[in-house]
Scaffold this active site. Sequence first.
Site, PDB file in Angstrom:
ATOM      1  N   LEU A 536       0.812  -1.215   0.000  1.00  0.00           N
ATOM      2  CA  LEU A 536       0.000   0.000   0.000  1.00  0.00           C
ATOM      3  C   LEU A 536       0.843   1.262   0.000  1.00  0.00           C
ATOM      4  CD1 LEU A 536      -2.678  -1.056   2.656  1.00  0.00           C
ATOM      5  CD2 LEU A 536      -2.895  -1.108   0.156  1.00  0.00           C
ATOM      6  N   GLY A 537       2.030   1.182   0.534  1.00  0.00           N
ATOM      7  CA  GLY A 537       2.902   2.347   0.614  1.00  0.00           C
ATOM      8  C   GLY A 537       4.193   1.990   1.311  1.00  0.00           C
ATOM      9  N   ARG A 538       5.106   2.963   1.315  1.00  0.00           N
ATOM     10  CA  ARG A 538       6.405   2.732   1.936  1.00  0.00           C
ATOM     11  C   ARG A 538       6.903   4.035   2.534  1.00  0.00           C
ATOM     12  NH1 ARG A 538      10.364  -1.212   1.462  1.00  0.00           N
ATOM     13  NH2 ARG A 538       8.977  -2.365   0.042  1.00  0.00           N
ATOM     14  N   GLY A 539       7.450   3.951   3.739  1.00  0.00           N
ATOM     15  CA  GLY A 539       7.982   5.124   4.427  1.00  0.00           C
ATOM     16  C   GLY A 539       9.326   4.834   5.039  1.00  0.00           C
ATOM     17  N   ASP A 651       6.429  13.193  13.107  1.00  0.00           N
ATOM     18  CA  ASP A 651       6.444  13.182  11.643  1.00  0.00           C
ATOM     19  C   ASP A 651       5.048  13.470  11.100  1.00  0.00           C
ATOM     20  OD1 ASP A 651       7.508  13.009   9.117  1.00  0.00           O
ATOM     21  OD2 ASP A 651       7.532  10.818   9.039  1.00  0.00           O
TER      22      ASP A 651
END
Length: 822
Positions: A536-539, A651
Amino acid sequence: MRSRTLKLLCKISFFSNRIATKDNNLCIFLFLLIVLSFSRSANSKSLLHLRRGDSISVEGDDFITSPDNTFTCGFYGMGSNAYWFAIWFTHAKDKTVVWTANRDAPVNNQSSRVSMRGDGTMVLTDVDGRIKWQTNTTNTAVVVAELLNTGNLVLKNRQGDILWQSFDVPTDTLLPSQLLTKDKRLISSLRKGSLGSGYFNLYFGGDNVLSLISDSPQISSIYWPNPYSDIYTSGRTNYNGSRFAVLDDMGVLFSSDHYQANASDIGFGIKRRLTIDPDGNLRIYSLINSSGQWMVTWQAISQPCQVHGACGSNGLCVYTPKPKCICTPGYAANDPNDWNAGCEPIFNQSLLNPEVEFLALSQFDYFGSDLYYKPNFTLEACRELCRNDSGCKGFTYRTWGNGHCYAKSDLFNGFASPDFPGTVYIKLPRSLQVSKPSIFDGSSTMCESREAEIRVGSPSMYNIARKTVRWGYIYSFCLALGVIELLFVVLGWWLFFTKHGVPTSVEAGYRMISNQFRRFNYSELKKATNNFREELGRGGSGAIYKGVLADNRVVAVKRLGDVFQGEDEFWAEMRTIGKINHMNLVRMWGFCSERRHRLLVYEYVDNMSLDKHLFNSNFLGWKQRFAVALGTAKGLAYLHHECLEWVIHCDVKPENILLDSEFQPKIADFGLATLSRRDGPGSEISRIRGTKGYMAPEWALNQPITAKVDVYGYGVVILEMVKGIKLSNWVVDDAENDKIPLKILGRTVKEKSQCGNSSWVESIVDSRLEGNYSRIQAATLVQLGLTCVEEDQSKRPNMAAVVQTLMECEDETDTNSENVIA
């Protein structure tokens, strides 16, 4: 002094005669004003010493100052006719008092006097000559009184030895280098704006530990350190013969029981004080020289409602989102301006039995006052026990494992908490119609799984059908809602009972189906995500994958990197984060800590992150943007002010603000800063976190990291929401485009708003909205955002204040309004 004044008066008289022919009345008026001014100046004087035979009058405006003028000692007035002999900070905006001689016995504003008598005593007398206070220095060699640069008022002999000092008799404040010893205590003021003694004390208790105690006429109760943990768990020791505490010039509070706390602005050159406030909290304050205002740089209690007795007898402490006091349902405040006075019943307590009912308040409790405790008790038995006991005012029923019954002799120290696994039942007359406190709204969802408002008067809380319709349609409607919820509860209990063999206790069954936070094993999460196939995403902290659990719940699973701590520490941290529950925070369902694997399991949020609905063609309308701004502020306010463990996100950015199916915001990754900062006991956040553009200046300047870093990130986010583009893409119509966009925007807004020009709103708001927005809301967001991104963190508001500001203009929907907040 007098001769100089007389010469000036003669010159003024001569000058007035010369101009009298032009305007005699004006001349006389000016002359009288000047005479009065010089007369007052002649009577007012600043003293460095007060010797035997000298005195200070309440009418003369005389005072003693420290050599560096930091402190002033003299008569301090409050109200129309109440004066104290006091010491205060000279340059504080509110002339903050740090010591009073006659704390609970103010004197008159006429003829009251402080004198240095011939027998060596300093004496305070009232208008009638009665002694209101005096030092215990009779027949000593005292010759002079001085106020030192430390704020200590001392009496000395000819050799300079100190024979008496105000540091030995503190009131509510401890100044740097002032010792608090075993035979002294700090006592709070009764209320804000009062100098009289209150009910909260800082002292060394019988166990030799520095403690905070609520010592009211009704009850005494220690609340710091945590009374439900042993001394060593709290990091203290009672092997402490010296028993002293001191705040040093660096901003470090040290106690001989091994307790230590640091002000967030630790370092030399700052004026500080340690004060026990009227709300019962102990705080270190630092003086901001430029404004004369105080900034809180440390406090003992992070969750204000944990202060025992904060709301008095029969009071409840709640968050909405700021902490405030309300009365227990069925009770009314004795004095709405003084919660120390508590609340009193609005019914005749002698008529309670047997005509009683019980009002259920989920996730509320009262500290202490347990009439008796019954473990392994059913709810019905607990209720009957309290019903038949005239000394029982209610009971708490806790549901972990088997039920636990706590009957209450007093409703004291009430509080609401998202962490409390139980319900309090208030004993009330059946004829009295009251309801739950209306605090569970969008501003504070401390109990997201809300119980129906059920009056328990029948033999079983689930036997609602037996209740008769006595209050017409309204009662019938409420009863129907209760039955519907009851059906869901019974159905859930039945499913769990038949499939998992849950114990037959209804209370235990209800708890089992409502407690969904758990520890997963790696294999089931690998299966749920189909071997981590759909990303779904990457951080910075890891990648997120979509998964489906065995119970068909859709979840988001985050695989963390290798920067996090060992299994025991990780598990302990998860237990804390798992308790956090707010509608504007992404709910965590569980975690995995198995060998090298660290995974977090979150609820799946349908509409992904805010950036995907702000910086492309699929953008949010104004109403949705304002709702996101308000909801995000509420979530951060909860983390900063209400959580049992103080959490800084570190953050805050659009990528970490997710939107549910109704486009309500949910903050994600709010626990990762806590997880990654534990380098050792008592360590600070040591590794720079955050994303460029949203990071507060204190990260780069190596300054103490506080919740104000989140305020900065939030400020950038709401400015981007107004503009509709990334901060890095901002171009301001200015010749100095190479400078920081935030500074240029701030200067532009300030210049145009001062000139009465409202066009700056149109030049900033996202043009894609085509004018469909509230100009008042837009102006508020811009100016609030600029305040949040101040370089000086002390000038940024806290998130509770942000929520309040936004809620005040939440209903403003007039898109054609010309009223722009300047």
